[in-house]
Design a protein around this motif. Structure first.
Motif, PDB file in Angstrom:
ATOM      1  N   ASN A  78       0.708  -2.780   4.162  1.00 26.11           N
ATOM      2  CA  ASN A  78       0.979  -1.344   4.101  1.00 26.11           C
ATOM      3  C   ASN A  78       1.682  -0.852   5.365  1.00 26.11           C
ATOM      4  O   ASN A  78       2.851  -0.481   5.358  1.00 26.11           O
ATOM      5  CB  ASN A  78      -0.341  -0.591   3.880  1.00 26.11           C
ATOM      6  CG  ASN A  78      -0.169   0.896   3.584  1.00 26.11           C
ATOM      7  OD1 ASN A  78      -1.022   1.513   2.966  1.00 26.11           O
ATOM      8  ND2 ASN A  78       0.920   1.516   3.996  1.00 26.11           N
ATOM      9  N   THR A 117      -1.327  -0.467  -4.024  1.00 28.54           N
ATOM     10  CA  THR A 117      -2.698   0.009  -3.813  1.00 28.54           C
ATOM     11  C   THR A 117      -2.733   1.517  -3.565  1.00 28.54           C
ATOM     12  O   THR A 117      -1.804   2.095  -2.999  1.00 28.54           O
ATOM     13  CB  THR A 117      -3.384  -0.699  -2.629  1.00 28.54           C
ATOM     14  OG1 THR A 117      -2.653  -0.433  -1.432  1.00 28.54           O
ATOM     15  CG2 THR A 117      -3.463  -2.190  -2.857  1.00 28.54           C
ATOM     16  N   VAL A 118      -3.833   2.113  -3.997  1.00 28.64           N
ATOM     17  CA  VAL A 118      -4.079   3.541  -3.787  1.00 28.64           C
ATOM     18  C   VAL A 118      -5.546   3.718  -3.384  1.00 28.64           C
ATOM     19  O   VAL A 118      -6.370   2.839  -3.616  1.00 28.64           O
ATOM     20  CB  VAL A 118      -3.799   4.367  -5.071  1.00 28.64           C
ATOM     21  CG1 VAL A 118      -2.319   4.385  -5.390  1.00 28.64           C
ATOM     22  CG2 VAL A 118      -4.593   3.833  -6.257  1.00 28.64           C
ATOM     23  N   ALA A 119      -5.836   4.866  -2.772  1.00 28.36           N
ATOM     24  CA  ALA A 119      -7.204   5.157  -2.344  1.00 28.36           C
ATOM     25  C   ALA A 119      -7.786   6.279  -3.189  1.00 28.36           C
ATOM     26  O   ALA A 119      -7.048   7.083  -3.776  1.00 28.36           O
ATOM     27  CB  ALA A 119      -7.219   5.550  -0.869  1.00 28.36           C
ATOM     28  N   VAL A 120      -9.102   6.336  -3.263  1.00 30.48           N
ATOM     29  CA  VAL A 120      -9.806   7.392  -3.995  1.00 30.48           C
ATOM     30  C   VAL A 120     -10.351   8.394  -2.974  1.00 30.48           C
ATOM     31  O   VAL A 120     -11.093   8.004  -2.072  1.00 30.48           O
ATOM     32  CB  VAL A 120     -10.981   6.800  -4.804  1.00 30.48           C
ATOM     33  CG1 VAL A 120     -11.781   7.902  -5.485  1.00 30.48           C
ATOM     34  CG2 VAL A 120     -10.479   5.785  -5.822  1.00 30.48           C
ATOM     35  N   ARG A 121      -9.950   9.637  -3.109  1.00 32.10           N
ATOM     36  CA  ARG A 121     -10.430  10.654  -2.170  1.00 32.10           C
ATOM     37  C   ARG A 121     -10.683  11.968  -2.895  1.00 32.10           C
ATOM     38  O   ARG A 121     -10.153  12.190  -3.994  1.00 32.10           O
ATOM     39  CB  ARG A 121      -9.397  10.896  -1.056  1.00 32.10           C
ATOM     40  CG  ARG A 121      -9.258   9.742  -0.060  1.00 32.10           C
ATOM     41  CD  ARG A 121     -10.491   9.557   0.798  1.00 32.10           C
ATOM     42  NE  ARG A 121     -10.342   8.477   1.769  1.00 32.10           N
ATOM     43  CZ  ARG A 121     -10.632   7.193   1.548  1.00 32.10           C
ATOM     44  NH1 ARG A 121     -11.080   6.813   0.362  1.00 32.10           N
ATOM     45  NH2 ARG A 121     -10.499   6.303   2.510  1.00 32.10           N
ATOM     46  N   GLY A 132       0.828  -1.201   0.000  1.00 28.90           N
ATOM     47  CA  GLY A 132       0.000   0.000   0.000  1.00 28.90           C
ATOM     48  C   GLY A 132       0.862   1.249   0.000  1.00 28.90           C
ATOM     49  O   GLY A 132       2.088   1.191   0.140  1.00 28.90           O
ATOM     50  N   ARG A 154     -19.650   2.757  -5.710  1.00 30.41           N
ATOM     51  CA  ARG A 154     -19.394   4.129  -6.200  1.00 30.41           C
ATOM     52  C   ARG A 154     -17.889   4.404  -6.252  1.00 30.41           C
ATOM     53  O   ARG A 154     -17.366   4.917  -7.243  1.00 30.41           O
ATOM     54  CB  ARG A 154     -20.092   5.111  -5.257  1.00 30.41           C
ATOM     55  CG  ARG A 154     -20.024   6.551  -5.677  1.00 30.41           C
ATOM     56  CD  ARG A 154     -20.687   7.418  -4.623  1.00 30.41           C
ATOM     57  NE  ARG A 154     -20.715   8.822  -4.994  1.00 30.41           N
ATOM     58  CZ  ARG A 154     -20.952   9.801  -4.123  1.00 30.41           C
ATOM     59  NH1 ARG A 154     -21.191   9.522  -2.858  1.00 30.41           N
ATOM     60  NH2 ARG A 154     -20.972  11.056  -4.522  1.00 30.41           N
ATOM     61  N   GLU A 195     -13.191  -3.314  -0.384  1.00 34.46           N
ATOM     62  CA  GLU A 195     -13.363  -3.352   1.075  1.00 34.46           C
ATOM     63  C   GLU A 195     -14.751  -2.822   1.379  1.00 34.46           C
ATOM     64  O   GLU A 195     -15.126  -1.756   0.887  1.00 34.46           O
ATOM     65  CB  GLU A 195     -12.361  -2.430   1.788  1.00 34.46           C
ATOM     66  CG  GLU A 195     -10.930  -2.885   1.759  1.00 34.46           C
ATOM     67  CD  GLU A 195     -10.019  -1.957   2.585  1.00 34.46           C
ATOM     68  OE1 GLU A 195     -10.499  -1.334   3.552  1.00 34.46           O
ATOM     69  OE2 GLU A 195      -8.840  -1.863   2.235  1.00 34.46           O
ATOM     70  N   LYS A 198      -9.535  -3.341  -5.361  1.00 30.97           N
ATOM     71  CA  LYS A 198      -9.435  -4.017  -4.079  1.00 30.97           C
ATOM     72  C   LYS A 198     -10.659  -3.609  -3.274  1.00 30.97           C
ATOM     73  O   LYS A 198     -10.783  -2.467  -2.834  1.00 30.97           O
ATOM     74  CB  LYS A 198      -8.151  -3.620  -3.337  1.00 30.97           C
ATOM     75  CG  LYS A 198      -7.975  -4.439  -2.072  1.00 30.97           C
ATOM     76  CD  LYS A 198      -6.935  -3.884  -1.146  1.00 30.97           C
ATOM     77  CE  LYS A 198      -7.462  -3.965   0.262  1.00 30.97           C
ATOM     78  NZ  LYS A 198      -6.542  -3.385   1.244  1.00 30.97           N
ATOM     79  N   ARG A 232     -16.122   2.491  -9.078  1.00 32.90           N
ATOM     80  CA  ARG A 232     -16.327   3.099 -10.403  1.00 32.90           C
ATOM     81  C   ARG A 232     -15.431   4.328 -10.581  1.00 32.90           C
ATOM     82  O   ARG A 232     -14.848   4.543 -11.648  1.00 32.90           O
ATOM     83  CB  ARG A 232     -17.795   3.490 -10.578  1.00 32.90           C
ATOM     84  CG  ARG A 232     -18.726   2.295 -10.734  1.00 32.90           C
ATOM     85  CD  ARG A 232     -20.173   2.745 -10.686  1.00 32.90           C
ATOM     86  NE  ARG A 232     -21.105   1.630 -10.806  1.00 32.90           N
ATOM     87  CZ  ARG A 232     -22.362   1.672 -10.395  1.00 32.90           C
ATOM     88  NH1 ARG A 232     -22.850   2.765  -9.826  1.00 32.90           N
ATOM     89  NH2 ARG A 232     -23.162   0.622 -10.547  1.00 32.90           N
ATOM     90  N   LEU A 233     -15.339   5.142  -9.525  1.00 31.81           N
ATOM     91  CA  LEU A 233     -14.469   6.323  -9.592  1.00 31.81           C
ATOM     92  C   LEU A 233     -13.008   5.894  -9.741  1.00 31.81           C
ATOM     93  O   LEU A 233     -12.246   6.498 -10.504  1.00 31.81           O
ATOM     94  CB  LEU A 233     -14.651   7.181  -8.337  1.00 31.81           C
ATOM     95  CG  LEU A 233     -15.986   7.919  -8.224  1.00 31.81           C
ATOM     96  CD1 LEU A 233     -16.193   8.467  -6.815  1.00 31.81           C
ATOM     97  CD2 LEU A 233     -16.079   9.048  -9.245  1.00 31.81           C
ATOM     98  N   GLY A 234     -12.639   4.845  -9.021  1.00 35.17           N
ATOM     99  CA  GLY A 234     -11.258   4.353  -9.091  1.00 35.17           C
ATOM    100  C   GLY A 234     -10.913   3.845 -10.478  1.00 35.17           C
ATOM    101  O   GLY A 234      -9.821   4.076 -10.989  1.00 35.17           O
ATOM    102  N   ALA A 271      -6.752   0.361  -7.245  1.00 35.26           N
ATOM    103  CA  ALA A 271      -7.605   1.257  -6.450  1.00 35.26           C
ATOM    104  C   ALA A 271      -8.339   0.448  -5.388  1.00 35.26           C
ATOM    105  O   ALA A 271      -8.811  -0.659  -5.657  1.00 35.26           O
ATOM    106  CB  ALA A 271      -8.604   1.971  -7.352  1.00 35.26           C
ATOM    107  N   ASN A 272      -8.453   1.007  -4.197  1.00 30.41           N
ATOM    108  CA  ASN A 272      -9.220   0.324  -3.161  1.00 30.41           C
ATOM    109  C   ASN A 272     -10.511   1.077  -2.857  1.00 30.41           C
ATOM    110  O   ASN A 272     -10.732   2.182  -3.356  1.00 30.41           O
ATOM    111  CB  ASN A 272      -8.376   0.110  -1.894  1.00 30.41           C
ATOM    112  CG  ASN A 272      -8.082   1.403  -1.146  1.00 30.41           C
ATOM    113  OD1 ASN A 272      -8.831   2.375  -1.232  1.00 30.41           O
ATOM    114  ND2 ASN A 272      -6.988   1.405  -0.391  1.00 30.41           N
TER     115      ASN A 272
END
Lengths: 70, 265
Positions: free
Chosen positions: B216, B50-54, B27, B92, B109, B107, B95-97, B79-80
């Motif tokens: 991570n 891995t990366v997060a969508v914010r 991560g 949601r 969660e 990924k 889809r954005l990721g 993308a997680n």
């Protein structure tokens, strides 16, 4: 006088020119369209459609990108 | 010479039709700065990152997203949906990721409890089912429960990712039996995700026969993240190799290694 509309962007209400498109919104916010994903009223709008998507009063826009995460 | 047994006998890790050399996935969260993160990721040898969508921070709009630091041609960005508590939220974010990223992998969660960060199994299976139908390659983070793992495989997940112990806890592999059971029963790859604290944890986890590990905090929160990343890489390789080599039988008696004949009077 140019009318303005209220748009919720990432949770905050902001005023924009009533003739604004999503593309204009990104320009006003100084964001590179290649670096953000745009969600307009819960629907994802792809880059080629940004200029053709007009904003209306009360719209909600989310601008997201990748950040560190596990 | 057979010094590189691993390369000779091990096959690449294949997830959703894509082959990966490294069985360690890492991560990008919780690092003190971006350079430390990049150095650690390189030392880990990981391909999947891995990366997060914010939300973009509009008040500091010049703040850079992580793509300014990670080359998507060099790493496979996954993308997680971290931080999602319902199936709808997770869908949601997925889809954005996909839109922000470069592939159909997610990924997944769906968290059910803020304190333990244990997954919501019902929401997880619901979200997985929808995302598979939408063409995603779903890598589902789950608890170490065989029934949920089987349901996720049935839903079409590309891989099932049971935890070793709670996210960010560093408690290591708490239930090797459950992890082995999941690995033995599933056909899709099993990646252990979360809970590994140090290199021996990674090694023991790989010795159970799982296909890989995602981590991570153990790297990001080490005093020297790049050194720990390398240790994790070696731990994963050692554990994988030991699993493939096939360990000796356990015996609760001592058996001498040296001949018992030919001893002096």
């Amino acid at each position: 006088m140019t009318a303005s509309i209220k748009i919720t962007v990432n949770g905050d209400t902001r005023e924009f020119d009533s003739k604004s498109s999503l593309d204009d919104l990104l320009r006003v916010l100084d964001l590179d369209p290649r670096m953000v994903v745009v969600e307009h009223n819960r629907s994802i709008v792809r880059r080629p459609q940004l200029a053709a998507t007009p904003l209306e009063d009360g719209d909600s826009v989310e601008l997201v990108h990748f950040v560190g995460g596990g | 010479m057979t010094t590189s047994v691993s390369a000779q006998t091990d096959s690449p890790l294949t997830i959703g039709g894509r082959a990966f050399r490294s069985r360690l996935m890492v991560g990008t969260g919780k690092y003190t700065d971006n350079q430390t993160m990049v150095d650690a990721i390189e030392a880990s040898g990981a391909e999947i990152v891995t990366v997060a969508v914010r939300r973009v921070d509009l008040d500091r709009s010049q703040q850079e997203g992580i793509l300014h630091h990670l080359d998507p041609d060099k790493f496979f960005l996954l993308a997680n949906t971290a931080g999602c508590f319902t199936a709808d939220e997770a869908i949601r974010y997925a889809r954005l990721g996909r839109e922000a990223g470069f592939n159909e992998f997610v990924k997944l969660e769906v968290i059910g409890d803020r304190e333990t960060l244990m997954p919501d199994n019902v929401g997880l299976i619901e979200a997985a089912t929808t995302l598979v139908q939408e063409g995603f390659q779903v890598m589902a983070y789950t608890n170490d429960d065989i029934v949920t793992a089987l349901r996720l495989e049935d839903a079409g997940c590309a891989t099932v990712m049971p935890l070793a112990s709670p996210i960010g806890s560093g408690l290591g592999l708490l239930n090797p039996y459950h992890i082995r059971t999941i690995k033995q029963r599933l056909s899709v790859p099993v990646i252990v995700d979360a809970g590994v604290g140090t290199a021996s944890d990674a090694c023991v986890t790989m010795e159970q026969g799982v296909d890989g590990i995602l981590m991570n905090t153990a790297i990001a929160k080490a005093d020297d993240p790049a050194a720990m990343a390398r240790a994790m890489r070696l731990g994963v390789e050692a554990g994988r190799l030991a699993y493939l080599a096939g360990r000796m039988e356990r015996r609760e008696v001592a058996i001498p290694s040296s001949p018992t004949t030919g001893l002096l009077d």
